[in-house]
Design an enzyme around this catalytic site. Structure first.
Site, mmCIF file in Angstrom:
data_model
loop_
_atom_site.group_PDB
_atom_site.id
_atom_site.type_symbol
_atom_site.label_atom_id
_atom_site.label_comp_id
_atom_site.label_asym_id
_atom_site.label_seq_id
_atom_site.Cartn_x
_atom_site.Cartn_y
_atom_site.Cartn_z
ATOM 1 N N GLY A 91 0.651 -1.358 -0.092
ATOM 2 C CA GLY A 91 0.124 -0.158 0.071
ATOM 3 C C GLY A 91 0.794 1.352 -0.026
ATOM 4 C CB THR A 94 -2.295 5.253 5.688
ATOM 5 O OG1 THR A 94 -3.687 5.461 6.089
ATOM 6 C CG2 THR A 94 -1.481 4.203 6.705
ATOM 7 C CG HIS A 96 -1.526 4.481 11.909
ATOM 8 N ND1 HIS A 96 -2.886 4.090 11.202
ATOM 9 C CD2 HIS A 96 -0.404 3.782 11.384
ATOM 10 C CE1 HIS A 96 -2.267 2.917 10.448
ATOM 11 N NE2 HIS A 96 -0.902 2.735 10.448
ATOM 12 N N GLY A 169 -2.298 -4.325 9.209
ATOM 13 C CA GLY A 169 -4.002 -4.735 9.300
ATOM 14 C C GLY A 169 -4.549 -3.514 8.811
ATOM 15 C CG PHE A 170 -8.278 -2.951 10.633
ATOM 16 C CD1 PHE A 170 -9.022 -2.147 11.669
ATOM 17 C CD2 PHE A 170 -8.296 -4.422 11.102
ATOM 18 C CE1 PHE A 170 -9.368 -2.639 12.871
ATOM 19 C CE2 PHE A 170 -8.813 -4.861 12.131
ATOM 20 C CZ PHE A 170 -9.250 -3.857 13.112
ATOM 21 C CB CYS A 187 -4.892 5.000 0.345
ATOM 22 S SG CYS A 187 -5.281 4.445 1.977
#
Length: 250
Positions: A91, A94, A96, A169-170, A187
Protein backbone atom coordinates in the site's frame (compact mmCIF):
# COMPACT_ATOMS: atom_id res chain seq x y z
CA UNK A 1 -12.30 -27.99 15.56
CA UNK A 2 -12.80 -24.41 16.78
CA UNK A 3 -9.91 -22.04 16.12
CA UNK A 4 -8.93 -19.44 18.71
CA UNK A 5 -7.50 -15.94 18.47
CA UNK A 6 -6.05 -14.12 21.47
CA UNK A 7 -6.97 -10.43 21.61
CA UNK A 8 -4.58 -7.93 23.19
CA UNK A 9 -5.38 -4.26 23.74
CA UNK A 10 -2.04 -2.44 23.83
CA UNK A 11 -3.64 0.90 24.67
CA UNK A 12 -1.69 3.93 23.44
CA UNK A 13 1.74 3.16 22.01
CA UNK A 14 4.25 4.67 19.60
CA UNK A 15 4.40 3.11 16.17
CA UNK A 16 7.93 1.68 16.07
CA UNK A 17 7.76 -0.52 19.23
CA UNK A 18 4.49 -2.07 18.06
CA UNK A 19 5.92 -2.61 14.58
CA UNK A 20 8.85 -4.48 16.16
CA UNK A 21 6.45 -6.46 18.34
CA UNK A 22 4.45 -7.48 15.28
CA UNK A 23 7.59 -8.76 13.59
CA UNK A 24 8.49 -10.78 16.69
CA UNK A 25 5.00 -12.29 16.88
CA UNK A 26 4.96 -13.09 13.17
CA UNK A 27 8.36 -14.75 13.44
CA UNK A 28 7.12 -16.67 16.47
CA UNK A 29 4.26 -18.24 14.54
CA UNK A 30 6.56 -18.98 11.61
CA UNK A 31 9.05 -20.64 13.99
CA UNK A 32 6.27 -22.81 15.41
CA UNK A 33 5.44 -24.08 11.94
CA UNK A 34 9.09 -24.90 11.26
CA UNK A 35 9.53 -26.68 14.59
CA UNK A 36 6.43 -28.80 13.95
CA UNK A 37 7.60 -29.57 10.42
CA UNK A 38 11.02 -30.65 11.71
CA UNK A 39 9.55 -32.79 14.49
CA UNK A 40 10.61 -30.65 17.47
CA UNK A 41 7.00 -29.83 18.43
CA UNK A 42 3.90 -31.98 18.13
CA UNK A 43 1.34 -29.20 17.68
CA UNK A 44 0.78 -25.47 17.87
CA UNK A 45 0.95 -24.12 21.41
CA UNK A 46 0.16 -20.49 20.58
CA UNK A 47 -2.99 -19.11 19.00
CA UNK A 48 -3.29 -16.46 16.33
CA UNK A 49 -3.48 -12.93 17.71
CA UNK A 50 -5.33 -9.67 17.19
CA UNK A 51 -3.72 -6.52 18.57
CA UNK A 52 -5.61 -3.28 19.15
CA UNK A 53 -3.63 -0.06 19.58
CA UNK A 54 -3.93 3.71 19.33
CA UNK A 55 -0.87 5.46 17.91
CA UNK A 56 0.26 9.07 18.30
CA UNK A 57 0.31 11.08 15.05
CA UNK A 58 2.32 9.21 12.43
CA UNK A 59 2.39 8.88 8.65
CA UNK A 60 3.50 5.50 7.32
CA UNK A 61 4.47 4.74 3.73
CA UNK A 62 4.13 1.23 2.33
CA UNK A 63 6.53 -0.46 -0.08
CA UNK A 64 4.46 0.34 -3.16
CA UNK A 65 3.83 3.97 -2.20
CA UNK A 66 5.34 7.26 -3.29
CA UNK A 67 6.97 9.69 -0.86
CA UNK A 68 5.54 12.51 -2.99
CA UNK A 69 2.16 11.68 -1.43
CA UNK A 70 3.40 13.27 1.79
CA UNK A 71 2.42 16.88 1.11
CA UNK A 72 4.25 18.39 4.07
CA UNK A 73 8.03 18.52 4.35
CA UNK A 74 9.38 15.91 6.75
CA UNK A 75 11.15 18.65 8.68
CA UNK A 76 7.83 20.39 9.25
CA UNK A 77 6.06 17.40 10.79
CA UNK A 78 7.28 18.32 14.28
CA UNK A 79 5.02 21.37 14.03
CA UNK A 80 2.01 19.06 14.09
CA UNK A 81 3.55 16.53 16.53
CA UNK A 82 3.78 13.89 13.80
CA UNK A 83 6.48 11.61 12.42
CA UNK A 84 7.03 9.82 9.12
CA UNK A 85 8.10 6.17 8.79
CA UNK A 86 8.70 4.01 5.72
CA UNK A 87 7.57 0.48 6.51
CA UNK A 88 7.31 -3.04 5.09
CA UNK A 89 3.59 -3.41 4.39
CA UNK A 90 1.87 -3.11 1.04
CA UNK A 91 0.00 0.00 0.00
CA UNK A 92 0.75 3.70 -0.08
CA UNK A 93 0.80 6.40 2.58
CA UNK A 94 -1.67 6.54 5.43
CA UNK A 95 -2.14 8.26 8.78
CA UNK A 96 -2.44 6.84 12.28
CA UNK A 97 -3.34 8.94 15.28
CA UNK A 98 -5.46 9.56 18.37
CA UNK A 99 -9.10 8.63 18.00
CA UNK A 100 -8.33 5.83 15.57
CA UNK A 101 -8.54 2.10 16.28
CA UNK A 102 -5.68 0.26 14.62
CA UNK A 103 -6.00 -3.51 14.40
CA UNK A 104 -3.06 -5.82 13.73
CA UNK A 105 -4.13 -9.44 13.11
CA UNK A 106 -1.18 -11.83 13.41
CA UNK A 107 -2.76 -14.85 11.74
CA UNK A 108 -1.34 -18.05 10.36
CA UNK A 109 -3.49 -18.33 7.24
CA UNK A 110 -2.59 -22.03 7.00
CA UNK A 111 -5.10 -22.36 9.83
CA UNK A 112 -7.80 -20.58 7.81
CA UNK A 113 -7.28 -20.22 4.04
CA UNK A 114 -4.24 -19.35 1.96
CA UNK A 115 -5.74 -16.53 -0.09
CA UNK A 116 -4.59 -12.93 0.47
CA UNK A 117 -7.45 -11.39 -1.52
CA UNK A 118 -10.00 -13.34 0.49
CA UNK A 119 -8.23 -12.29 3.70
CA UNK A 120 -8.54 -8.60 2.78
CA UNK A 121 -12.20 -9.03 1.86
CA UNK A 122 -12.82 -10.69 5.24
CA UNK A 123 -11.15 -7.77 7.04
CA UNK A 124 -13.31 -5.36 5.06
CA UNK A 125 -16.41 -7.35 6.00
CA UNK A 126 -15.56 -7.04 9.70
CA UNK A 127 -15.43 -3.25 9.36
CA UNK A 128 -18.58 -3.08 7.22
CA UNK A 129 -20.56 -5.02 9.82
CA UNK A 130 -19.16 -2.85 12.62
CA UNK A 131 -20.23 0.31 10.80
CA UNK A 132 -23.72 -1.15 10.46
CA UNK A 133 -23.88 -1.45 14.26
CA UNK A 134 -23.69 2.35 14.33
CA UNK A 135 -26.30 2.74 11.55
CA UNK A 136 -23.65 3.57 8.96
CA UNK A 137 -23.96 1.88 5.56
CA UNK A 138 -20.40 1.15 4.48
CA UNK A 139 -19.10 -0.90 1.60
CA UNK A 140 -16.38 -1.47 -0.97
CA UNK A 141 -15.27 0.31 -4.13
CA UNK A 142 -14.22 -2.05 -6.89
CA UNK A 143 -10.47 -2.10 -7.41
CA UNK A 144 -9.71 -0.29 -4.14
CA UNK A 145 -8.79 -1.87 -0.80
CA UNK A 146 -10.46 -0.62 2.36
CA UNK A 147 -13.94 0.34 3.52
CA UNK A 148 -15.89 3.29 2.19
CA UNK A 149 -18.99 5.29 2.97
CA UNK A 150 -19.93 6.65 -0.42
CA UNK A 151 -16.73 8.14 -1.80
CA UNK A 152 -15.18 8.63 1.66
CA UNK A 153 -12.79 6.11 3.18
CA UNK A 154 -13.48 5.22 6.78
CA UNK A 155 -10.95 2.40 7.14
CA UNK A 156 -7.59 1.93 5.41
CA UNK A 157 -5.85 -1.43 5.12
CA UNK A 158 -2.36 -2.66 4.38
CA UNK A 159 -0.74 -5.98 5.22
CA UNK A 160 2.45 -7.97 5.00
CA UNK A 161 2.46 -11.77 4.77
CA UNK A 162 5.43 -14.13 5.22
CA UNK A 163 5.02 -17.92 4.96
CA UNK A 164 1.26 -17.24 5.21
CA UNK A 165 1.56 -15.42 8.54
CA UNK A 166 0.14 -11.89 8.45
CA UNK A 167 1.03 -8.62 10.13
CA UNK A 168 -0.09 -4.99 9.86
CA UNK A 169 -3.83 -4.63 9.26
CA UNK A 170 -6.46 -1.89 9.40
CA UNK A 171 -6.82 1.71 10.60
CA UNK A 172 -10.43 2.51 11.48
CA UNK A 173 -11.34 6.19 11.94
CA UNK A 174 -13.50 6.59 15.03
CA UNK A 175 -12.98 10.02 16.65
CA UNK A 176 -10.06 10.92 14.41
CA UNK A 177 -8.92 14.49 13.71
CA UNK A 178 -9.43 14.34 9.95
CA UNK A 179 -7.39 17.48 9.30
CA UNK A 180 -4.26 15.32 9.58
CA UNK A 181 -5.22 13.70 6.29
CA UNK A 182 -4.85 17.12 4.62
CA UNK A 183 -1.07 16.64 4.69
CA UNK A 184 -1.08 13.48 2.53
CA UNK A 185 -2.73 11.94 -0.51
CA UNK A 186 -4.43 9.18 1.52
CA UNK A 187 -3.47 5.77 0.13
CA UNK A 188 -2.29 7.57 -3.01
CA UNK A 189 -5.89 8.26 -4.09
CA UNK A 190 -6.36 11.92 -4.93
CA UNK A 191 -10.04 11.96 -5.95
CA UNK A 192 -11.53 10.59 -2.71
CA UNK A 193 -11.78 11.90 0.85
CA UNK A 194 -11.85 10.39 4.34
CA UNK A 195 -14.40 10.25 7.12
CA UNK A 196 -14.89 8.82 10.61
CA UNK A 197 -17.66 7.27 12.69
CA UNK A 198 -17.99 10.40 14.82
CA UNK A 199 -18.06 12.63 11.75
CA UNK A 200 -20.88 10.56 10.25
CA UNK A 201 -22.93 10.19 13.42
CA UNK A 202 -22.37 13.70 14.73
CA UNK A 203 -21.27 12.50 18.14
CA UNK A 204 -18.23 11.11 19.91
CA UNK A 205 -18.09 7.33 19.78
CA UNK A 206 -16.83 5.28 22.72
CA UNK A 207 -13.86 3.26 21.37
CA UNK A 208 -14.47 0.34 23.73
CA UNK A 209 -17.93 -0.15 22.20
CA UNK A 210 -16.37 -0.27 18.74
CA UNK A 211 -13.76 -2.81 19.83
CA UNK A 212 -16.49 -5.07 21.21
CA UNK A 213 -18.25 -4.94 17.85
CA UNK A 214 -15.00 -5.60 16.00
CA UNK A 215 -14.29 -8.65 18.16
CA UNK A 216 -17.77 -10.07 17.61
CA UNK A 217 -17.67 -9.64 13.85
CA UNK A 218 -14.07 -10.86 13.59
CA UNK A 219 -15.16 -14.04 15.30
CA UNK A 220 -18.21 -14.45 13.05
CA UNK A 221 -16.48 -13.65 9.75
CA UNK A 222 -13.36 -15.75 10.40
CA UNK A 223 -15.30 -18.46 12.28
CA UNK A 224 -13.05 -18.27 15.33
CA UNK A 225 -13.42 -17.85 19.09
CA UNK A 226 -11.74 -14.77 20.53
CA UNK A 227 -9.94 -14.78 23.88
CA UNK A 228 -9.60 -11.29 25.38
CA UNK A 229 -6.36 -10.81 27.34
CA UNK A 230 -5.74 -8.53 30.30
CA UNK A 231 -3.68 -5.53 29.25
CA UNK A 232 -0.34 -5.22 31.03
CA UNK A 233 1.89 -2.13 31.38
CA UNK A 234 4.55 -3.58 29.08
CA UNK A 235 3.04 -5.29 26.00
CA UNK A 236 6.02 -7.58 25.48
CA UNK A 237 5.32 -9.19 28.88
CA UNK A 238 2.21 -10.68 27.30
CA UNK A 239 4.29 -12.63 24.81
CA UNK A 240 6.93 -14.34 26.95
CA UNK A 241 6.65 -17.52 24.86
CA UNK A 242 8.77 -15.84 22.18
CA UNK A 243 11.95 -16.42 24.18
CA UNK A 244 11.25 -20.13 24.60
CA UNK A 245 10.63 -20.49 20.88
CA UNK A 246 13.94 -18.81 20.12
CA UNK A 247 15.74 -21.25 22.40
CA UNK A 248 14.10 -24.26 20.73
CA UNK A 249 15.02 -22.94 17.30
CA UNK A 250 18.70 -22.53 18.14
Amino acid sequence: MMKYIDVYDLGKSSYRPVWELQKELQNGLITQKRLIRDGFMDEYTENDMLLFVEHPHVYTLGKSGSSSHLLKAIGELAQIDAEYIEIDRGGDITYHGPGQIVGYPILDLDRHFTDIHKYLRFLEEVIIRTCADFDIEAGRIEGLTGVWVGQQKICAMGIRCSRWVTMHGFAFNINTDLTYFDHIVPCGINDKSVTSLSDLTGERIEPENVKQCLEKHFGDVFNVALNPKVQKPEPEQQFSYLNSLKLKAE
